[in-house]
Design a protein around this motif. Structure first.
Motif, PDB file in Angstrom:
ATOM      1  N   TRP A  93       0.837  -1.195   0.000  1.00 17.31           N
ATOM      2  CA  TRP A  93       0.000   0.000   0.000  1.00 17.31           C
ATOM      3  C   TRP A  93       0.877   1.253   0.000  1.00 17.31           C
ATOM      4  N   GLY A  94       0.550   2.169  -0.875  1.00 18.93           N
ATOM      5  CA  GLY A  94       1.285   3.427  -0.971  1.00 18.93           C
ATOM      6  C   GLY A  94       2.409   3.405  -1.977  1.00 18.93           C
ATOM      7  N   ALA A 103      -8.350   8.062  -1.471  1.00 15.43           N
ATOM      8  CA  ALA A 103      -7.923   7.964  -2.869  1.00 15.43           C
ATOM      9  C   ALA A 103      -8.174   9.267  -3.609  1.00 15.43           C
ATOM     10  N   CYS A 146     -15.114   9.028  -4.120  1.00 14.94           N
ATOM     11  CA  CYS A 146     -13.828   9.060  -4.843  1.00 14.94           C
ATOM     12  C   CYS A 146     -13.867  10.015  -6.027  1.00 14.94           C
ATOM     13  N   ARG A 168       4.403   3.180  -5.563  1.00 11.15           N
ATOM     14  CA  ARG A 168       4.211   3.753  -6.901  1.00 11.15           C
ATOM     15  C   ARG A 168       5.123   3.005  -7.863  1.00 11.15           C
ATOM     16  N   TYR A 171      -9.485   4.141 -11.214  1.00 15.27           N
ATOM     17  CA  TYR A 171      -9.422   3.577  -9.860  1.00 15.27           C
ATOM     18  C   TYR A 171     -10.020   2.179  -9.944  1.00 15.27           C
ATOM     19  N   ASN A 214     -11.382   4.747   2.553  1.00 14.37           N
ATOM     20  CA  ASN A 214     -10.412   4.505   1.485  1.00 14.37           C
ATOM     21  C   ASN A 214     -10.766   5.266   0.211  1.00 14.37           C
ATOM     22  N   LYS A 252      -5.663  11.974  -2.477  1.00 10.05           N
ATOM     23  CA  LYS A 252      -4.312  11.753  -2.976  1.00 10.05           C
ATOM     24  C   LYS A 252      -4.205  11.918  -4.483  1.00 10.05           C
ATOM     25  N   HIS A 253      -5.214  11.446  -5.205  1.00  9.13           N
ATOM     26  CA  HIS A 253      -5.095  11.359  -6.660  1.00  9.13           C
ATOM     27  C   HIS A 253      -6.025  12.296  -7.413  1.00  9.13           C
ATOM     28  N   HIS A 306      -0.362   2.822  -8.902  1.00  9.29           N
ATOM     29  CA  HIS A 306      -0.292   3.038  -7.460  1.00  9.29           C
ATOM     30  C   HIS A 306      -1.075   1.924  -6.769  1.00  9.29           C
ATOM     31  N   GLU A 345      -3.124   0.999  -3.457  1.00 10.04           N
ATOM     32  CA  GLU A 345      -3.813   1.734  -2.403  1.00 10.04           C
ATOM     33  C   GLU A 345      -4.617   0.773  -1.524  1.00 10.04           C
TER      34      GLU A 345
END
Length: 336
Positions: free
Chosen positions: A176-177, A238, A278, A179, A222, A234, A241-242, A189, A191
């Protein structure tokens, strides 16, 4: 007493690994044997037809999709062919007749794969989200390696399982996390998602599960193979972050009974909430209608999804419940 050993992965303790097993931080652990027996012998299961044929003929995909186009073709369950920016990606590929360690027992397919394996375009990338048999099928991975030699990406520990059957496979292993920078503007990525893993009774949670974010020149995707809703945390993480996604591939089936499944499998209403959380412009809905794994009827997810979309004021064509062979050309921008 013999010391417990993880047969798949050895690594440092983290916020989601205790040295032997992975876990969902602050989440719901999978239920044990007593609850499994209670479910199997106590809850009413809706009958499924022996066959649930798709209205779509098996697709024969183009060799590639380029430019700003993004195309998803449903193979079945969680297996999707994603074609974008000249690259062909398969998620959790399963072509076997059963989602099972056995050829003679276990949940059978209720419909044929939406693409014949012989009709696949050259496969560049395979994403394996976790090791349950309806997502990690060694026979299929071996056949794909023999024909396409794709780059496989999977979370910690699953590489060990794959290499035992396909020793020459090219595999990138992610936590997880992490890249993974590829070429031509593609980035993968790994996640968090709220799930678990097991291939047998003695290896529960000994390999990691994950969702993937795919950065492409035509937008971000995603991909979630399996997840409990977990309060939407989660999904929100997401997006934070994205940013928003052009497409999310979200599961919306295999969710009853809720007392047993809630921690690991979201229901259609939660999938719609996940879409909003998301920031997905469109959704390719999967994980329904192919393998009977839980108690709901075969079309119950469809009716529940339509009701949830109507309640949320979302156009139904933004969240497509894909059937085998169905092709979804994803619009570039969310509807106004």
């Amino acid at each position: 007493m013999r010391k417990e050993v993880n047969p798949y992965y050895s690594g440092p303790v983290s916020d989601h690994f205790d040295g032997i097993r992975f876990f969902n931080p602050g989440g719901i652990a999978p239920r044990g044997l007593a609850d499994l027996v209670r479910w199997q012998f106590g809850a009413r299961r809706m009958r499924w037809p022996a066959r649930y044929d798709s209205p779509f003929r098996p697709s024969k995909p183009d060799l590639a999709v380029d430019g700003e186009r993004l195309r998803v073709t449903m193979v079945g369950h969680a297996t999707l062919l994603i074609q974008v920016a000249g690259r062909n990606i398969l998620s959790d590929p399963v072509w076997s007749r059963r989602a099972s360690p056995f050829a003679f027992a276990g949940p059978p397919r209720r419909n044929a794969p939406g693409i014949r394996m012989a009709d696949l375009p050259p496969i560049d990338l395979v994403l394996v989200t976790h090791n349950h048999y309806d997502h990690l099928d060694l026979a299929t991975l071996g056949a794909l390696h023999a024909e396409h030699a794709p780059h496989m990406v999977t979370p910690l520990g699953n590489d060990t399982i794959i290499r035992r059957a396909v020793p020459e496979a090219r595999i990138s292993v992610v936590d997880w996390g992490d890249r993974l920078d590829l070429d031509d503007g593609f980035v993968i990525h790994a996640e968090p998602c709220h799930h678990w893993s097991a291939r047998r009774t003695s290896d529960r949670r000994m390999a990691l599960w994950a969702a993937f974010v795919i950065e492409t020149p035509a937008g971000k995707i995603y991909h979630v193979g399996d997840t409990g809703f977990h309060g939407g945390s989660n999904y929100r993480a997401a997006r934070e972050k994205h940013g928003p996604f052009r497409l999310a591939n979200l599961p919306f089936g295999c969710y009853e009974p809720r007392w047993f499944m809630e921690g690991q499998h979201q229901n259609p209403e939660e999938a719609v909430m996940g879409m909003l959380a998301c920031g997905a412009g469109h959704v390719a809905g999967h994980h329904w209608g192919t393998f009977r794994l839980t108690n709901e009827g075969i079309e119950d997810p469809l009716r529940a999804l339509e009701a949830a979309l109507d309640k949320a004021g979302i156009e139904r064509d933004r969240f497509r419940a894909l059937r085998p062979g169905e092709v979804f050309d994803v619009p570039h921008a969310p509807p106004a």
